[in-house]
Scaffold this motif. Structure first.
Motif, short mmCIF file in Angstrom:
data_model
loop_
_atom_site.label_atom_id
_atom_site.label_comp_id
_atom_site.label_asym_id
_atom_site.label_seq_id
_atom_site.Cartn_x
_atom_site.Cartn_y
_atom_site.Cartn_z
N TYR A 65 0.81 -1.21 0.00
CA TYR A 65 0.00 0.00 0.00
C TYR A 65 0.85 1.27 0.00
O TYR A 65 0.36 2.33 -0.34
CB TYR A 65 -1.00 -0.02 1.16
CG TYR A 65 -2.19 -0.91 0.85
CD1 TYR A 65 -2.98 -0.64 -0.26
CD2 TYR A 65 -2.49 -2.02 1.62
CE1 TYR A 65 -4.06 -1.45 -0.58
CE2 TYR A 65 -3.56 -2.84 1.30
CZ TYR A 65 -4.34 -2.55 0.20
OH TYR A 65 -5.40 -3.35 -0.14
N HIS A 85 -1.05 0.07 14.04
CA HIS A 85 -2.23 -0.23 13.22
C HIS A 85 -3.49 -0.23 14.08
O HIS A 85 -4.50 0.39 13.75
CB HIS A 85 -2.04 -1.57 12.50
CG HIS A 85 -3.27 -2.05 11.81
ND1 HIS A 85 -3.96 -3.17 12.20
CD2 HIS A 85 -3.97 -1.54 10.77
CE1 HIS A 85 -5.01 -3.34 11.43
NE2 HIS A 85 -5.04 -2.36 10.54
N ARG A 89 -6.66 2.25 13.67
CA ARG A 89 -7.93 1.62 13.30
C ARG A 89 -9.04 2.07 14.25
O ARG A 89 -10.17 2.29 13.85
CB ARG A 89 -7.73 0.11 13.33
CG ARG A 89 -8.65 -0.67 12.44
CD ARG A 89 -8.27 -2.13 12.43
NE ARG A 89 -9.45 -2.95 12.36
CZ ARG A 89 -9.92 -3.51 11.25
NH1 ARG A 89 -9.28 -3.38 10.13
NH2 ARG A 89 -11.03 -4.22 11.26
N ARG A 311 -0.49 -8.02 -1.55
CA ARG A 311 0.38 -8.14 -0.40
C ARG A 311 1.81 -8.31 -0.91
O ARG A 311 2.02 -8.59 -2.10
CB ARG A 311 0.01 -9.37 0.46
CG ARG A 311 -1.30 -9.26 1.21
CD ARG A 311 -1.27 -8.20 2.28
NE ARG A 311 -2.48 -8.17 3.11
CZ ARG A 311 -3.52 -7.37 2.88
NH1 ARG A 311 -3.52 -6.56 1.84
NH2 ARG A 311 -4.55 -7.37 3.70
N HIS A 377 -6.29 -6.52 8.37
CA HIS A 377 -6.85 -5.38 7.64
C HIS A 377 -8.29 -5.62 7.18
O HIS A 377 -8.79 -4.88 6.34
CB HIS A 377 -5.94 -5.02 6.46
CG HIS A 377 -4.58 -4.59 6.93
ND1 HIS A 377 -4.33 -3.32 7.40
CD2 HIS A 377 -3.42 -5.28 7.07
CE1 HIS A 377 -3.06 -3.24 7.79
NE2 HIS A 377 -2.50 -4.42 7.59
N CYS A 379 -11.96 -5.36 6.53
CA CYS A 379 -12.61 -4.04 6.36
C CYS A 379 -13.23 -3.53 7.66
O CYS A 379 -14.16 -4.12 8.19
CB CYS A 379 -13.69 -4.12 5.28
SG CYS A 379 -14.55 -2.55 5.11
#
Ligand code: HEM
Length: 434
Positions: A65, A85, A89, A311, A377, A379
């Motif tokens: 990403y 993360h 999040r 990935r 990750h 959604c």
């Protein structure tokens, strides 16, 4: 026939694949479960069990990403791992989880009605002949009285509604709507630019600057204001003992605008296309609105908005007997795994009543389909998407005086190899029912 004798699947960047990606996916699943696609230099993985395992491996990272979207958004949670993360999040929780989401639902409904109302009024006036009144009220061109009602659900609803919801969440005023749509389209085009063309890249980079010019002063204004919009909440949030910088907040906003837009937009358009292609299932949903979520779960499986996520292999990674080399890009083909015969009976059939795609689990990581991905990750916006789609489908069915159908001479289709959706959906309805 030996595997070697089987024809190779078409290149991802070929017209043949764009026309019917599901035919490519079948070839991949059957004969090439791990396949290096020369046109994109991506290792494609297509079987459900392999995807589930890959999403959970620590040596398979989302570093992709950084080049895929980081250059357009800035650094965001989607390329982070571990505690950082988790902390980033969590910033979305006030809007995306139980209490906060419930409070936000009435505004989602208002957004759906606001987008839909002028279209429905204009079409009703077209049928009844109240043209002068309609033109005065809406400033719209209306066709001759008695004409067939006809509107493009994509241009007039799905391309506008999710962005309206995101704009509301961010507390950005309605007069900014067209600009936010332009930002969203530019970044989405730049991200799906697999061919590496110059124009979408440059437009994406210009948007990055424009977005910062708008949000930097807004962040300064809202910091410490106690506001309940997402910009105020993120500006004041404690993230691992510190505050986010303005740049980090802009990156976060940019991600939210794109992540919640194109996906939900495609889902609603695809869902209507599929229901109209399967009239008996449309009738069932019209008669019993509790089936809307079953229909959404099956649409996610059958025609997912995101066909593939990438990935990076942080080490040599073995999948189904093939070694993907360290540093390679891995394409986890969600849309292929969703049609895996080892998971779903008769997978090429759209069936909102199927028993092997459980609706209760369809919005959790334990879902039968894999359209929200899996692992770290998975959604984070899935509950918001569920509310948005359920509300939109209900509102559209309620607003149309008769059952929707495809407009005369309209051929439904879908395009895209990364994000895939109908680009237009010309609908009509039985005006006599009005
Ligand atoms: C039908 C609608 C949607 C679909 C199909 C969808 C699909 C996905 C997928 C496949 C991923 C995983 C990406 C990856 O692992 O590489 C993802 C992540 C994400 N989605 Fe969604 N999405 C939808 C709606 C939304 C909405 C409404 C939001 C609202 C903000 C949202 C925000 C995000 C974010 C922030 C991430 C990154 C999560 C992380 O890195 O931890 N999505 N989505």
């Amino acid at each position: 026939m030996s595997v070697a004798a089987r024809p190779l699947p078409p290149a991802i960047l070929s017209e043949e694949h764009e026309r019917d990606p599901y035919a490519t996916y079948r070839m991949l699943r059957d004969d090439y479960p791990v396949h290096h696609d020369e046109s994109t230099d991506i290792w494609l993985v297509s079987r459900m069990a392999d995807l589930r395992a890959l999403f959970k491996r620590k040596d398979v990272t989302s570093e992709n990403y950084e080049f895929q979207i980081g250059q357009f958004h800035g650094r965001t949670l989607i390329e982070m791992e571990g505690k950082e993360h988790t902390a980033h999040r969590r910033l979305l929780s006030p809007f995306l989880h139980s209490g906060g989401l419930e409070d936000f639902v009435p505004r989602i409904r208002i957004a759906a009605r606001d987008v839909l109302a002028p279209v429905v009024r204009r079409e009703a006036a077209k049928v009844s002949g109240d043209l002068a009144g309609t033109i005065a009220r809406e400033g719209q061109e209306a066709a001759a009285a008695g004409a067939e009602p006809r509107f493009d659900l994509v241009a007039e609803f799905t391309a506008i509604y999710p962005i309206t919801v995101t704009r509301e969440m961010l507390g950005v005023p309605a007069e900014m709507h067209d600009i936010v749509v332009r930002w969203y389209e530019s970044i989405a085009d730049a991200i799906s630019n697999l061919e590496g063309a110059e124009e979408p890249y440059e437009r994406g980079m210009r948007t990055r600057e424009e977005l910062r010019e708008y949000f930097m002063p807004l962040i300064a204004e809202r910091r410490g204001s106690g506001g309940k919009d997402l910009v105020s909440l993120v500006a004041d949030a404690d993230v691992g003992g510190t505050r986010l910088t303005d740049e980090e907040i802009c990156a976060f906003i940019s991600l939210v605008i794109v992540a919640g837009g194109e996906t939900t937009d495609s889902a609603i358009a695809s869902l209507f296309k599929l229901l109209l292609e399967n009239p008996e299932q449309l009738e069932a949903v019209r008669a019993d609105r509790s089936l809307v979520l079953d229909a959404f779960a099956e649409q996610l499986r059958y025609a997912p908005p995101v066909h593939m996520v990438l990935r990076i292999a942080a080490a040599d990674v073995e999948v189904a007997g093939t070694t993907i080399p360290k540093g390679a890009k891995i394409g986890l083909v969600l849309a292929a795994a969703n049609r895996d015969e080892n998971k779903f009976a008769d997978p090429d059939r759209f069936d909102i009543f199927r028993a092997d795609n459980d609706t209760d689990r369809a919005f959790r990581a334990s879902a039968d389909h894999i359209s929200f991905a899996d692992g770290r990750h998975f959604c984070v916006g899935n509950s918001l998407a569920r509310e948005e789609v359920e509300i939109a489908v209900g509102e559209i069915l309620d607003a149309l005086p008769g059952p929707p159908r495809f407009a005369a001479d309209f051929e439904p289709g879908e395009t895209g190899i990364w994000f895939r959706a109908p680009q237009r959906l010309d609908l009509s309805y039985d005006a006599a029912a009005a």
